[in-house]
Design an enzyme around this catalytic site. Structure first.
Site, PDB file in Angstrom:
ATOM      1  N   ASP A  29      57.192  18.140  27.632  1.00 23.46           N
ATOM      2  CA  ASP A  29      55.730  18.010  27.707  1.00 23.46           C
ATOM      3  C   ASP A  29      55.028  19.261  27.180  1.00 23.46           C
ATOM      4  OD1 ASP A  29      56.522  19.450  30.083  1.00 23.46           O
ATOM      5  OD2 ASP A  29      54.604  18.951  30.997  1.00 23.46           O
ATOM      6  N   TYR A  87      68.129  15.448  26.908  1.00 24.18           N
ATOM      7  CA  TYR A  87      67.960  14.047  27.310  1.00 24.18           C
ATOM      8  C   TYR A  87      68.205  13.123  26.130  1.00 24.18           C
ATOM      9  CZ  TYR A  87      63.175  13.854  25.369  1.00 24.18           C
ATOM     10  OH  TYR A  87      62.083  13.870  24.549  1.00 24.18           O
ATOM     11  N   TYR A 101      68.781  12.091  31.588  1.00 23.00           N
ATOM     12  CA  TYR A 101      68.524  13.543  31.549  1.00 23.00           C
ATOM     13  C   TYR A 101      69.724  14.347  32.015  1.00 23.00           C
ATOM     14  CZ  TYR A 101      63.587  12.494  30.906  1.00 23.00           C
ATOM     15  OH  TYR A 101      62.386  12.051  30.407  1.00 23.00           O
ATOM     16  N   ASN A 176      51.019  16.204  35.819  1.00 20.03           N
ATOM     17  CA  ASN A 176      51.873  15.062  35.460  1.00 20.03           C
ATOM     18  C   ASN A 176      53.075  15.013  36.412  1.00 20.03           C
ATOM     19  OD1 ASN A 176      53.150  17.238  34.377  1.00 20.03           O
ATOM     20  ND2 ASN A 176      52.981  16.609  32.248  1.00 20.03           N
ATOM     21  N   GLY A 268      49.393  11.993  26.618  1.00 20.36           N
ATOM     22  CA  GLY A 268      48.647  12.973  27.410  1.00 20.36           C
ATOM     23  C   GLY A 268      48.845  14.397  26.906  1.00 20.36           C
ATOM     24  N   ASP A 269      50.047  14.718  26.446  1.00 24.38           N
ATOM     25  CA  ASP A 269      50.336  16.098  26.010  1.00 24.38           C
ATOM     26  C   ASP A 269      49.614  16.426  24.699  1.00 24.38           C
ATOM     27  OD1 ASP A 269      52.103  16.123  28.182  1.00 24.38           O
ATOM     28  OD2 ASP A 269      53.712  15.311  26.929  1.00 24.38           O
TER      29      ASP A 269
HETATM   30  P1  ADP Z   1      48.894  10.670  30.509  1.00 22.35           P
HETATM   31  O1  ADP Z   1      50.023  10.569  29.513  1.00 22.35           O
HETATM   32  O2  ADP Z   1      48.517  12.084  30.849  1.00 22.35           O
HETATM   33  O3  ADP Z   1      49.047   9.755  31.700  1.00 22.35           O
HETATM   34  P2  ADP Z   1      47.152   8.683  29.320  1.00 22.35           P
HETATM   35  O4  ADP Z   1      48.176   7.619  29.393  1.00 22.35           O
HETATM   36  O5  ADP Z   1      45.892   8.460  30.039  1.00 22.35           O
HETATM   37  O6  ADP Z   1      47.639  10.150  29.730  1.00 22.35           O
HETATM   38  O7  ADP Z   1      46.860   8.893  27.782  1.00 22.35           O
HETATM   39  C1  ADP Z   1      46.318  10.097  27.282  1.00 22.35           C
HETATM   40  C2  ADP Z   1      45.309   9.794  26.193  1.00 22.35           C
HETATM   41  O8  ADP Z   1      45.947   9.053  25.142  1.00 22.35           O
HETATM   42  C3  ADP Z   1      44.161   8.931  26.661  1.00 22.35           C
HETATM   43  O9  ADP Z   1      43.154   9.707  27.256  1.00 22.35           O
HETATM   44  C4  ADP Z   1      43.714   8.306  25.357  1.00 22.35           C
HETATM   45  O10 ADP Z   1      42.912   9.224  24.653  1.00 22.35           O
HETATM   46  C5  ADP Z   1      45.028   8.127  24.596  1.00 22.35           C
HETATM   47  N1  ADP Z   1      45.552   6.765  24.788  1.00 22.35           N
HETATM   48  C6  ADP Z   1      46.519   6.354  25.644  1.00 22.35           C
HETATM   49  N2  ADP Z   1      46.751   5.026  25.530  1.00 22.35           N
HETATM   50  C7  ADP Z   1      45.890   4.579  24.585  1.00 22.35           C
HETATM   51  C8  ADP Z   1      45.641   3.290  23.977  1.00 22.35           C
HETATM   52  N3  ADP Z   1      46.305   2.194  24.311  1.00 22.35           N
HETATM   53  N4  ADP Z   1      44.697   3.242  23.006  1.00 22.35           N
HETATM   54  C9  ADP Z   1      44.009   4.335  22.618  1.00 22.35           C
HETATM   55  N5  ADP Z   1      44.199   5.551  23.144  1.00 22.35           N
HETATM   56  C10 ADP Z   1      45.120   5.679  24.095  1.00 22.35           C
END
Ligand code: ADP
Length: 318
Positions: A29, A87, A101, A176, A268-269
């Site tokens: 990450d 991993y 992992y 996370n 997210g990263d």
């Molecule tokens: P994390 O991995 O920290 O849980 P998220 O799953 O919320 O974070 O995704 C992080 C970012 O990736 C979101 O804020 C968004 O900008 C983008 N993202 C994730 N999934 C989608 C999607 N299906 N369509 C468009 N953008 C996405």
């Protein structure tokens, strides 16, 4: 100019190409946060990855890979006997991916004592670590960074965070959550409470808060985080938007959902790394979120955490 230090673990990734054949790369990450920060920040901005590796040639390969991305490796320490964590990613006949992992004895778990040994200076009555020099203006760590630190080294980690906090470094935390890396949810909540107490900025994904705190939407996430004195919150929820709460303003930034999601690894990263980079350019929170979401949207349309560098630059310039 921003000087960012990111603490955590970078691993060897073996990704299955076909049965019995794997492609090797490096990932983690914080690795992704560092690479996307550097790719999107201005030339003068600096990012140091703080971790530990071994003496084997694969560790040399990781350092080279980071240097190719202009990530500073001066805070990567060598453990005398431990090696990089590893991993594998395999894909079954239905396209379902599974991860295995080998990281429980990785060098990165010992980064804090290695850092202390490397930086200790003589002081009254013995030796003490002299802290991060030069002192970074931003220090980033994640829930995964916390989870992988050997538990007996966490008090020294919090000492380092307290020193940075007291000397004016901005503390950034992404909570996370990977349940398998923790002994219990209580232990995680205790460590996260320390992190939220120090954090100037937190970048949680709703999903990570659901199991630990029963949070299910932006409003309950804000209620949870309001217990702490956090200056800025950037709350992610996949395609459902990003909620910002900072000094004097709060708003929801809508996201254009990506139709053909290939692989959500590093969504997210990549968002975190690019958000920090865009803020360091001087963009407002709203503009930085909009642009970081575009970057994350590109990343999830590609396989793996890191979109190949030239291809990434081409897509961004379109
Ligand atoms: P994390 O991995 O920290 O849980 P998220 O799953 O919320 O974070 O995704 C992080 C970012 O990736 C979101 O804020 C968004 O900008 C983008 N993202 C994730 N999934 C989608 C999607 N299906 N369509 C468009 N953008 C996405």
């Amino acid at each position: 100019m921003t000087d960012l230090v990111i603490l955590g673990e970078s691993m060897v990734e073996l990704s299955q190409v076909e049965p019995g054949l794997f492609r090797q790369s490096f990932a983690g990450d914080v690795h992704s946060v560092a690479v996307y920060f550097k790719r999107l920040s201005s030339r003068a901005d600096k990012v140091r990855l703080m971790t530990a590796v071994g003496h084997e040639s694969t560790s040399d390969g990781l350092i080279r890979a980071l240097e190719e991305e202009q990530v500073d490796t001066s805070l990567i320490f060598r453990h005398p006997t431990r090696q990089l964590g590893l991993y594998s990613v395999t894909t079954d006949a239905n396209g379902e991916r599974s991860f295995n992992y080998w990281r429980s004895q990785s060098a990165a778990r010992e980064v804090i004592p290695l850092f202390r040994d490397a930086t200790q200076v003589a002081c009254d009555g013995g030796y003490s670590p002299c802290g991060l020099a030069p002192r970074p203006d931003t220090f980033f760590f994640s829930g995964i960074s916390l989870a992988v630190l050997s538990p007996e080294t966490r008090p020294a980690f919090w000492e380092l965070v307290a020193n940075l906090y007291n000397s004016g470094t901005r503390i950034v935390f992404d909570p996370n959550y990977r349940p398998k890396l923790w002994e219990s949810q209580d232990q995680t909540r205790t460590e996260y409470a320390h992190a939220f107490e120090y954090a100037h900025l937190t970048l949680p994904g709703i999903e990570d808060l659901t199991t630990l705190y029963g949070v299910s939407d932006f409003s309950s996430a804000c209620d949870l985080l309001n217990q702490f004195d956090i200056e800025e919150m950037v709350i992610k929820d996949g395609p459902n938007g990003v909620y910002y709460r900072g000094p004097g303003e709060q708003f929801l930034v809508p996201i254009s959902p990506v139709k053909d999601v290939v692989d959500t690894t590093a969504a997210g990263d990549s968002f975190n790394g690019s958000y920090l980079a865009f803020r360091s350019h001087g963009l407002s929170p709203r503009d930085a979120i909009t642009r970081a979401a575009k970057v994350a949207g590109i990343v999830i349309q590609h396989r793996g955490a890191l979109v190949e560098k030239t291809r990434f630059a081409e897509i961004l310039s379109q």
